[in-house]
Scaffold this motif. Structure first.
Motif, PDB file in Angstrom:
ATOM      1  N   MET A   1       0.837  -1.183   0.000  1.00 48.45           N
ATOM      2  CA  MET A   1       0.000   0.000   0.000  1.00 48.45           C
ATOM      3  C   MET A   1       0.886   1.251   0.000  1.00 48.45           C
ATOM      4  N   THR A   2       0.568   2.191  -0.851  1.00 52.47           N
ATOM      5  CA  THR A   2       1.332   3.423  -0.950  1.00 52.47           C
ATOM      6  C   THR A   2       0.954   4.361   0.189  1.00 52.47           C
ATOM      7  N   GLU A   3       1.957   4.929   0.821  1.00 50.46           N
ATOM      8  CA  GLU A   3       1.690   5.915   1.859  1.00 50.46           C
ATOM      9  C   GLU A   3       1.258   7.210   1.214  1.00 50.46           C
ATOM     10  N   LYS A   4       0.476   7.980   1.955  1.00 52.44           N
ATOM     11  CA  LYS A   4       0.062   9.267   1.427  1.00 52.44           C
ATOM     12  C   LYS A   4       0.826  10.384   2.127  1.00 52.44           C
ATOM     13  N   LYS A   5       1.063  11.453   1.351  1.00 56.42           N
ATOM     14  CA  LYS A   5       1.847  12.578   1.841  1.00 56.42           C
ATOM     15  C   LYS A   5       0.977  13.831   1.803  1.00 56.42           C
ATOM     16  N   LEU A   6       0.908  14.553   2.915  1.00 52.45           N
ATOM     17  CA  LEU A   6       0.165  15.811   2.969  1.00 52.45           C
ATOM     18  C   LEU A   6       0.863  16.837   2.093  1.00 52.45           C
ATOM     19  N   VAL A   7       0.132  17.422   1.121  1.00 49.83           N
ATOM     20  CA  VAL A   7       0.749  18.372   0.201  1.00 49.83           C
ATOM     21  C   VAL A   7       0.119  19.760   0.224  1.00 49.83           C
ATOM     22  N   HIS A   8      -1.087  19.885   0.779  1.00 48.33           N
ATOM     23  CA  HIS A   8      -1.733  21.192   0.771  1.00 48.33           C
ATOM     24  C   HIS A   8      -2.869  21.216   1.784  1.00 48.33           C
ATOM     25  N   ALA A  37      -9.337  22.837  -3.232  1.00 47.12           N
ATOM     26  CA  ALA A  37      -8.065  22.530  -2.575  1.00 47.12           C
ATOM     27  C   ALA A  37      -7.074  21.912  -3.560  1.00 47.12           C
ATOM     28  N   ARG A  38      -7.554  20.992  -4.394  1.00 47.61           N
ATOM     29  CA  ARG A  38      -6.690  20.326  -5.380  1.00 47.61           C
ATOM     30  C   ARG A  38      -6.169  21.323  -6.408  1.00 47.61           C
ATOM     31  N   ILE A  39      -7.023  22.227  -6.886  1.00 46.79           N
ATOM     32  CA  ILE A  39      -6.612  23.238  -7.868  1.00 46.79           C
ATOM     33  C   ILE A  39      -5.574  24.178  -7.260  1.00 46.79           C
ATOM     34  N   PHE A  67     -19.226  11.526   6.915  1.00 45.06           N
ATOM     35  CA  PHE A  67     -19.319  11.031   8.283  1.00 45.06           C
ATOM     36  C   PHE A  67     -20.176  11.921   9.173  1.00 45.06           C
ATOM     37  N   ILE A  68     -19.923  13.235   9.136  1.00 43.05           N
ATOM     38  CA  ILE A  68     -20.623  14.180  10.007  1.00 43.05           C
ATOM     39  C   ILE A  68     -21.119  15.344   9.145  1.00 43.05           C
ATOM     40  N   PRO A  69     -22.389  15.709   9.255  1.00 37.06           N
ATOM     41  CA  PRO A  69     -22.887  16.837   8.461  1.00 37.06           C
ATOM     42  C   PRO A  69     -22.182  18.145   8.834  1.00 37.06           C
ATOM     43  N   ILE A  70     -22.000  18.982   7.839  1.00 37.78           N
ATOM     44  CA  ILE A  70     -21.450  20.316   8.030  1.00 37.78           C
ATOM     45  C   ILE A  70     -22.595  21.310   7.841  1.00 37.78           C
ATOM     46  N   THR A  71     -22.643  22.328   8.693  1.00 41.95           N
ATOM     47  CA  THR A  71     -23.712  23.321   8.601  1.00 41.95           C
ATOM     48  C   THR A  71     -23.141  24.737   8.548  1.00 41.95           C
ATOM     49  N   TYR A  72     -23.967  25.645   8.116  1.00 42.00           N
ATOM     50  CA  TYR A  72     -23.646  27.071   8.101  1.00 42.00           C
ATOM     51  C   TYR A  72     -24.021  27.644   9.451  1.00 42.00           C
ATOM     52  N   PRO A  73     -23.274  28.574  10.016  1.00 40.23           N
ATOM     53  CA  PRO A  73     -21.993  29.108   9.550  1.00 40.23           C
ATOM     54  C   PRO A  73     -20.842  28.271  10.091  1.00 40.23           C
ATOM     55  N   SER A  74     -19.859  28.070   9.269  1.00 42.08           N
ATOM     56  CA  SER A  74     -18.621  27.426   9.701  1.00 42.08           C
ATOM     57  C   SER A  74     -17.572  27.599   8.617  1.00 42.08           C
ATOM     58  N   VAL A  75     -16.370  27.190   8.937  1.00 37.69           N
ATOM     59  CA  VAL A  75     -15.250  27.206   8.004  1.00 37.69           C
ATOM     60  C   VAL A  75     -14.717  25.787   7.956  1.00 37.69           C
ATOM     61  N   VAL A  76     -14.469  25.282   6.750  1.00 36.19           N
ATOM     62  CA  VAL A  76     -13.919  23.936   6.629  1.00 36.19           C
ATOM     63  C   VAL A  76     -12.441  24.001   6.306  1.00 36.19           C
ATOM     64  N   GLU A  77     -11.731  22.984   6.778  1.00 35.65           N
ATOM     65  CA  GLU A  77     -10.331  22.786   6.435  1.00 35.65           C
ATOM     66  C   GLU A  77     -10.260  21.551   5.553  1.00 35.65           C
ATOM     67  N   VAL A  78      -9.627  21.700   4.393  1.00 41.40           N
ATOM     68  CA  VAL A  78      -9.462  20.583   3.470  1.00 41.40           C
ATOM     69  C   VAL A  78      -7.979  20.276   3.364  1.00 41.40           C
ATOM     70  N   LYS A  79      -7.628  19.045   3.664  1.00 36.67           N
ATOM     71  CA  LYS A  79      -6.249  18.587   3.526  1.00 36.67           C
ATOM     72  C   LYS A  79      -6.159  17.717   2.286  1.00 36.67           C
ATOM     73  N   VAL A  80      -5.167  18.003   1.444  1.00 40.12           N
ATOM     74  CA  VAL A  80      -4.945  17.223   0.227  1.00 40.12           C
ATOM     75  C   VAL A  80      -3.702  16.364   0.428  1.00 40.12           C
TER      76      VAL A  80
END
Length: 133
Positions: A1-8, A37-39, A67-80
């Motif tokens: 299995m290939t390990e994943k690396k945090l890039v952004h 996030a990917r772009i 897994f868990i619903p996201i609601t307004y207002p909030s800020v999301v963090e996306v890790k690529v």
């Protein structure tokens, strides 16, 4: 299995219009968060994402597990993350959390394939780009 690396990592505001009739972020919007996030990561690598390029990245599949619903207002963090890098493809994955909450709201993946824009066929990822990935 290939390990994943945090890039952004990126933070994005949840907009009122991101929610659906159930008053949580609609499932399609999670794909937009991952796309943004990917772009941003690709642009940070120096990719010129425009129709005038003769080669470039396209997504050939994408998935998301909620897994868990996201609601307004909030800020999301996306890790690529980057996983396996092949001749013409890169496996990416992502995690989405609400800022200030360590619980995982969603995770997903997208395979990015390098293509010749004129033929629509896959082609090798330039070695200079592979080195950056």
């Amino acid at each position: 299995m290939t390990e994943k690396k945090l890039v952004h990592v990126v933070t994005l505001p949840v907009r009122w219009g991101d929610m659906d009739v159930y008053e949580h972020v609609n499932n399609t919007v999670y794909f937009r968060y991952a796309e943004q996030a990917r772009i941003e990561w690709m642009e940070r690598l120096g990719l010129q994402l425009s129709r005038t390029q003769s080669q470039g990245p396209v997504i050939v599949n994408a998935s998301c597990t909620f897994f868990i619903p996201i609601t307004y207002p909030s800020v999301v963090e996306v890790k690529v993350f980057v996983g396996h890098v092949g001749r013409s493809s890169v496996d990416t994955s992502y995690e989405i959390r609400v800022v200030g909450d360590d619980r995982l709201c969603a995770e997903g993946a997208a395979r990015v394939v390098w293509v010749d824009v004129n033929t629509g066929k896959s082609c090798p990822i330039p070695e200079s780009l592979k080195a950056l990935i």
